[in-house]
Design a protein around this motif. Structure first.
Motif, PDB file in Angstrom:
ATOM      1  N   ALA A  20      14.127 -15.571   7.554  1.00 42.80           N
ATOM      2  CA  ALA A  20      14.821 -13.302   7.791  1.00 42.80           C
ATOM      3  C   ALA A  20      15.612 -13.844   6.611  1.00 42.80           C
ATOM      4  O   ALA A  20      15.559 -12.628   5.900  1.00 42.80           O
ATOM      5  CB  ALA A  20      15.043 -13.760   9.065  1.00 42.80           C
ATOM      6  N   VAL A  21      16.899 -13.985   6.296  1.00 48.36           N
ATOM      7  CA  VAL A  21      17.636 -13.890   5.442  1.00 48.36           C
ATOM      8  C   VAL A  21      17.032 -14.018   4.053  1.00 48.36           C
ATOM      9  O   VAL A  21      17.509 -13.609   3.256  1.00 48.36           O
ATOM     10  CB  VAL A  21      19.010 -14.947   5.448  1.00 48.36           C
ATOM     11  N   ALA A  22      16.174 -14.891   3.447  1.00 46.12           N
ATOM     12  CA  ALA A  22      15.743 -15.406   2.256  1.00 46.12           C
ATOM     13  C   ALA A  22      14.591 -13.947   1.887  1.00 46.12           C
ATOM     14  O   ALA A  22      14.789 -14.052   1.012  1.00 46.12           O
ATOM     15  CB  ALA A  22      15.354 -17.143   2.491  1.00 46.12           C
ATOM     16  N   ILE A  23      13.820 -14.357   2.930  1.00 49.83           N
ATOM     17  CA  ILE A  23      13.083 -12.649   2.820  1.00 49.83           C
ATOM     18  C   ILE A  23      13.332 -11.093   2.693  1.00 49.83           C
ATOM     19  O   ILE A  23      13.039 -10.380   1.299  1.00 49.83           O
ATOM     20  CB  ILE A  23      12.098 -13.060   4.320  1.00 49.83           C
ATOM     21  N   ALA A  24      14.431 -11.319   3.557  1.00 49.96           N
ATOM     22  CA  ALA A  24      15.072  -9.846   3.539  1.00 49.96           C
ATOM     23  C   ALA A  24      15.988  -9.572   1.461  1.00 49.96           C
ATOM     24  O   ALA A  24      16.117  -9.112   0.949  1.00 49.96           O
ATOM     25  CB  ALA A  24      16.707  -9.605   4.380  1.00 49.96           C
ATOM     26  N   LEU A  25      16.599 -10.892   1.320  1.00 46.61           N
ATOM     27  CA  LEU A  25      17.088 -11.099  -0.107  1.00 46.61           C
ATOM     28  C   LEU A  25      15.958 -11.354  -1.366  1.00 46.61           C
ATOM     29  O   LEU A  25      16.380 -10.198  -2.685  1.00 46.61           O
ATOM     30  CB  LEU A  25      17.886 -12.770   0.207  1.00 46.61           C
ATOM     31  N   ALA A  26      14.639 -11.334  -0.836  1.00 46.25           N
ATOM     32  CA  ALA A  26      13.555 -11.498  -2.066  1.00 46.25           C
ATOM     33  C   ALA A  26      12.990  -9.971  -2.496  1.00 46.25           C
ATOM     34  O   ALA A  26      12.787  -9.245  -2.752  1.00 46.25           O
ATOM     35  CB  ALA A  26      12.173 -12.245  -1.934  1.00 46.25           C
ATOM     36  N   ILE A  27      12.599  -9.101  -0.577  1.00 45.60           N
ATOM     37  CA  ILE A  27      12.449  -7.624  -0.632  1.00 45.60           C
ATOM     38  C   ILE A  27      13.579  -7.088  -1.331  1.00 45.60           C
ATOM     39  O   ILE A  27      13.177  -5.903  -2.282  1.00 45.60           O
ATOM     40  CB  ILE A  27      12.245  -7.343   0.888  1.00 45.60           C
ATOM     41  N   ASN A  28      15.047  -7.218  -1.806  1.00 42.33           N
ATOM     42  CA  ASN A  28      15.958  -6.617  -2.211  1.00 42.33           C
ATOM     43  C   ASN A  28      15.746  -7.043  -3.578  1.00 42.33           C
ATOM     44  O   ASN A  28      16.392  -5.220  -4.164  1.00 42.33           O
ATOM     45  CB  ASN A  28      17.331  -6.815  -1.284  1.00 42.33           C
ATOM     46  N   ARG A  29      15.762  -8.025  -3.991  1.00 40.95           N
ATOM     47  CA  ARG A  29      15.887  -8.282  -5.405  1.00 40.95           C
ATOM     48  C   ARG A  29      14.085  -7.306  -6.037  1.00 40.95           C
ATOM     49  O   ARG A  29      14.393  -7.105  -7.558  1.00 40.95           O
ATOM     50  CB  ARG A  29      15.337  -9.709  -5.781  1.00 40.95           C
ATOM     51  N   TYR A  30      12.983  -7.453  -5.701  1.00 39.13           N
ATOM     52  CA  TYR A  30      12.150  -7.012  -6.061  1.00 39.13           C
ATOM     53  C   TYR A  30      12.616  -5.320  -5.854  1.00 39.13           C
ATOM     54  O   TYR A  30      11.857  -4.969  -6.676  1.00 39.13           O
ATOM     55  CB  TYR A  30      10.339  -7.099  -5.206  1.00 39.13           C
ATOM     56  N   CYS A  31      12.676  -4.059  -4.588  1.00 41.70           N
ATOM     57  CA  CYS A  31      13.217  -3.252  -4.955  1.00 41.70           C
ATOM     58  C   CYS A  31      13.659  -2.987  -6.526  1.00 41.70           C
ATOM     59  O   CYS A  31      13.408  -2.216  -6.309  1.00 41.70           O
ATOM     60  CB  CYS A  31      13.585  -2.821  -3.494  1.00 41.70           C
ATOM     61  N   GLU A  32      15.209  -3.932  -6.360  1.00 48.84           N
ATOM     62  CA  GLU A  32      15.721  -3.441  -7.620  1.00 48.84           C
ATOM     63  C   GLU A  32      14.894  -3.704  -9.067  1.00 48.84           C
ATOM     64  O   GLU A  32      15.509  -2.495  -9.658  1.00 48.84           O
ATOM     65  CB  GLU A  32      16.340  -3.751  -7.534  1.00 48.84           C
ATOM     66  N   ARG A  33      14.048  -4.693  -9.214  1.00 46.99           N
ATOM     67  CA  ARG A  33      13.444  -4.583 -10.183  1.00 46.99           C
ATOM     68  C   ARG A  33      12.533  -2.907 -10.035  1.00 46.99           C
ATOM     69  O   ARG A  33      11.810  -3.152 -11.761  1.00 46.99           O
ATOM     70  CB  ARG A  33      12.311  -6.236 -10.080  1.00 46.99           C
TER      71      ARG A  33
END
Length: 83
Positions: A20-33
């Protein structure tokens, strides 16, 4: 027996939390990009639901292509391993 079951249960819970933490970090990076792309689409006159649809279609196509490629590679890997 009880100790092993509780240990495995704890390991399963921790691995789920880590995923779940890995998914949250990936979503955060996707949104920033993609925040600049969303801002550019807003300047072109797209509304919020249109931008959401744009990104959902984009993710859907990528997901279908990756899933199809995974199924094909898995099928051939299974066939090779059976031989």
């Amino acid at each position: 027996m009880f100790l092993a079951r509780s240990y495995l249960s704890l390991c399963g819970m921790l691995s789920t939390l880590l995923a779940a933490v890995a998914i949250a970090l990936a979503i955060n990076r996707y949104c920033e990009r993609h925040v600049n792309t969303a801002a550019l689409l807003r300047t072109f006159g797209y509304a919020g639901p249109d931008i959401l649809k744009f990104f959902l279609v984009q993710l859907g196509v990528i997901g279908l292509l990756a899933g199809g490629l995974g199924v094909i590679l898995g099928f051939f890997a299974q066939t090779f391993l059976v031989l």
